[in-house]
Write a protein that holds these residues in place. Sequence first.
Motif, mmCIF file in Angstrom:
data_model
loop_
_atom_site.group_PDB
_atom_site.id
_atom_site.type_symbol
_atom_site.label_atom_id
_atom_site.label_comp_id
_atom_site.label_asym_id
_atom_site.label_seq_id
_atom_site.Cartn_x
_atom_site.Cartn_y
_atom_site.Cartn_z
ATOM 1 N N TRP A 65 0.842 -1.379 0.044
ATOM 2 C CA TRP A 65 -0.057 -0.021 0.178
ATOM 3 C C TRP A 65 1.083 1.202 -0.049
ATOM 4 O O TRP A 65 0.267 2.364 -0.314
ATOM 5 C CB TRP A 65 -1.052 0.068 1.285
ATOM 6 N N GLY A 66 2.172 1.143 0.143
ATOM 7 C CA GLY A 66 2.970 2.548 0.262
ATOM 8 C C GLY A 66 2.952 3.068 1.817
ATOM 9 O O GLY A 66 2.957 2.138 2.736
ATOM 10 N N THR A 67 3.123 4.377 1.821
ATOM 11 C CA THR A 67 3.421 4.809 3.166
ATOM 12 C C THR A 67 2.224 5.493 3.954
ATOM 13 O O THR A 67 2.217 5.837 4.976
ATOM 14 C CB THR A 67 4.620 5.749 3.330
ATOM 15 N N SER A 68 0.981 5.496 3.290
ATOM 16 C CA SER A 68 -0.320 6.157 3.857
ATOM 17 C C SER A 68 -1.233 4.916 3.884
ATOM 18 O O SER A 68 -1.880 4.466 2.927
ATOM 19 C CB SER A 68 -0.657 6.934 2.859
ATOM 20 N N PHE A 69 -1.371 4.547 5.239
ATOM 21 C CA PHE A 69 -2.328 3.380 5.281
ATOM 22 C C PHE A 69 -3.822 3.839 5.427
ATOM 23 O O PHE A 69 -4.229 3.576 6.662
ATOM 24 C CB PHE A 69 -1.700 2.725 6.824
ATOM 25 N N HIS A 70 -4.459 4.161 4.677
ATOM 26 C CA HIS A 70 -5.756 4.491 4.353
ATOM 27 C C HIS A 70 -6.405 4.348 2.864
ATOM 28 O O HIS A 70 -5.421 4.208 1.964
ATOM 29 C CB HIS A 70 -5.842 5.607 4.866
ATOM 30 N N TYR A 75 -10.804 8.805 -8.904
ATOM 31 C CA TYR A 75 -11.210 9.335 -10.085
ATOM 32 C C TYR A 75 -10.925 8.520 -11.060
ATOM 33 O O TYR A 75 -9.789 7.999 -11.396
ATOM 34 C CB TYR A 75 -10.731 10.952 -10.505
ATOM 35 N N PRO A 76 -11.677 8.517 -12.258
ATOM 36 C CA PRO A 76 -11.081 7.472 -13.607
ATOM 37 C C PRO A 76 -9.771 8.205 -14.220
ATOM 38 O O PRO A 76 -9.607 9.122 -14.310
ATOM 39 C CB PRO A 76 -12.411 7.826 -14.538
ATOM 40 N N GLY A 77 -8.881 7.227 -14.189
ATOM 41 C CA GLY A 77 -7.677 7.404 -14.653
ATOM 42 C C GLY A 77 -6.527 8.051 -13.669
ATOM 43 O O GLY A 77 -5.355 8.442 -14.156
ATOM 44 N N GLU A 78 -7.001 8.222 -12.389
ATOM 45 C CA GLU A 78 -6.123 8.657 -11.411
ATOM 46 C C GLU A 78 -5.283 7.520 -10.698
ATOM 47 O O GLU A 78 -5.820 6.500 -10.315
ATOM 48 C CB GLU A 78 -6.863 9.376 -10.432
ATOM 49 N N GLY A 79 -4.095 7.920 -10.643
ATOM 50 C CA GLY A 79 -3.193 6.965 -10.178
ATOM 51 C C GLY A 79 -3.540 6.749 -8.510
ATOM 52 O O GLY A 79 -3.821 7.438 -7.690
ATOM 53 N N PHE A 80 -3.154 5.390 -8.069
ATOM 54 C CA PHE A 80 -3.320 5.037 -6.582
ATOM 55 C C PHE A 80 -2.623 5.973 -5.695
ATOM 56 O O PHE A 80 -3.431 6.444 -4.817
ATOM 57 C CB PHE A 80 -2.808 3.664 -6.675
ATOM 58 N N TYR A 81 -1.499 6.276 -5.893
ATOM 59 C CA TYR A 81 -0.877 7.208 -4.874
ATOM 60 C C TYR A 81 -1.190 8.569 -5.050
ATOM 61 O O TYR A 81 -1.392 9.445 -4.017
ATOM 62 C CB TYR A 81 0.650 7.172 -5.210
#
Length: 353
Positions: A65-70, A75-81
């Motif tokens: 999940w990376g460093t932000s645990f939430h 939005y469509p096309g928006e990256g996860f991070y």
Amino acid sequence: MAPVANETTAHADGRVGRRIENYTAFWQKDISKEDTQDTENRLSNYVDVINGYYDGATGLYEYGWGTSFHFSRYYPGEGFYQALARHEHYLAFKMNLKPGMRVLDVGCGIGGPAREIAQFADVQIVGLNNNEFQVGRARKLTKKAGLENQISYTVGDFMKLAEKFGENSFDAVYAIEATVHAPSWEGVYGEIQKVLKPGGVFGVYEWCMTDRWDPSIPEHKEVAHGIEIGNGIPEMRPLAKARQAILNVGFEIEHEEDLAERPDPIPWYYPLEGDISKAQTLWDVFTVWRMSNSGKFVTHHGLWLIEKLGIVPKGTWEVGETLKIAADALVKSGREKLFTPMYLVIARKPAPN
């Protein structure tokens, strides 16, 4: 009663092996055997429950999940991070954080949101966490980001904030998917209210069961149980109880909304479904793959191996197995709208007339 941590097994990084091993003992795996005594035991031993979970799960969270645990909206096309960062920015915006404010992050994890909000709003942040391993990771990552003069971290219990910091110490306080771990919402919200200056603002993304959830329905009760054991939560509680607790301790609610109720074409739980076709960017394919059958297979066997080799503390593999239970419960409850990880409340401590 479930066993509690044996501090003599502590690792140099702050993790306690015995605490990790004992984590799952706080729950009956067969929900039909769960009773009020089990819940009361978890509530009274919430520090051990939380620490046992995060000692074992933090490395897995970072991997998946990376460093932000939430969670967040997408939005469509928006990256996860990018979505995670926007979710943090939105909270800071709704709280109207201003440069120079002294802000408390309650349950700061390894500092991902603190680093993002500190740069977004130009505020001074104190991160509080009762898990020494996570605080160590937060300090290391914050120093690497060059933000150690703007963000500090301390080990402490969020049920004893006034004792730790003194009353009227902060201009603002926020909590992102953290206060659900508290033995009572009145207890933790009351402590937050105390450490806020008069007129100070509190912002929270709360985990709770929605009004559609009925604990008298066995399937509803079972899905809440899965969320608890897979996420280190002593007891899942309904949204109405969170709202009432905020009012009961003296806050004035300025804004509230369950962001999971917005008609988003991409649900907040999509990364947990393991469907690679739903990845919003090429980079996100790997994030989504980790929750696919093949991704779980690799994690399952890889974690078992490195535990056997002594690379991670004993018990980490079993905590990792509970994350699968959590993922299934979160997806199911998300689809049926029985649970939300983003009940947003902006509340204010009344200022004297």
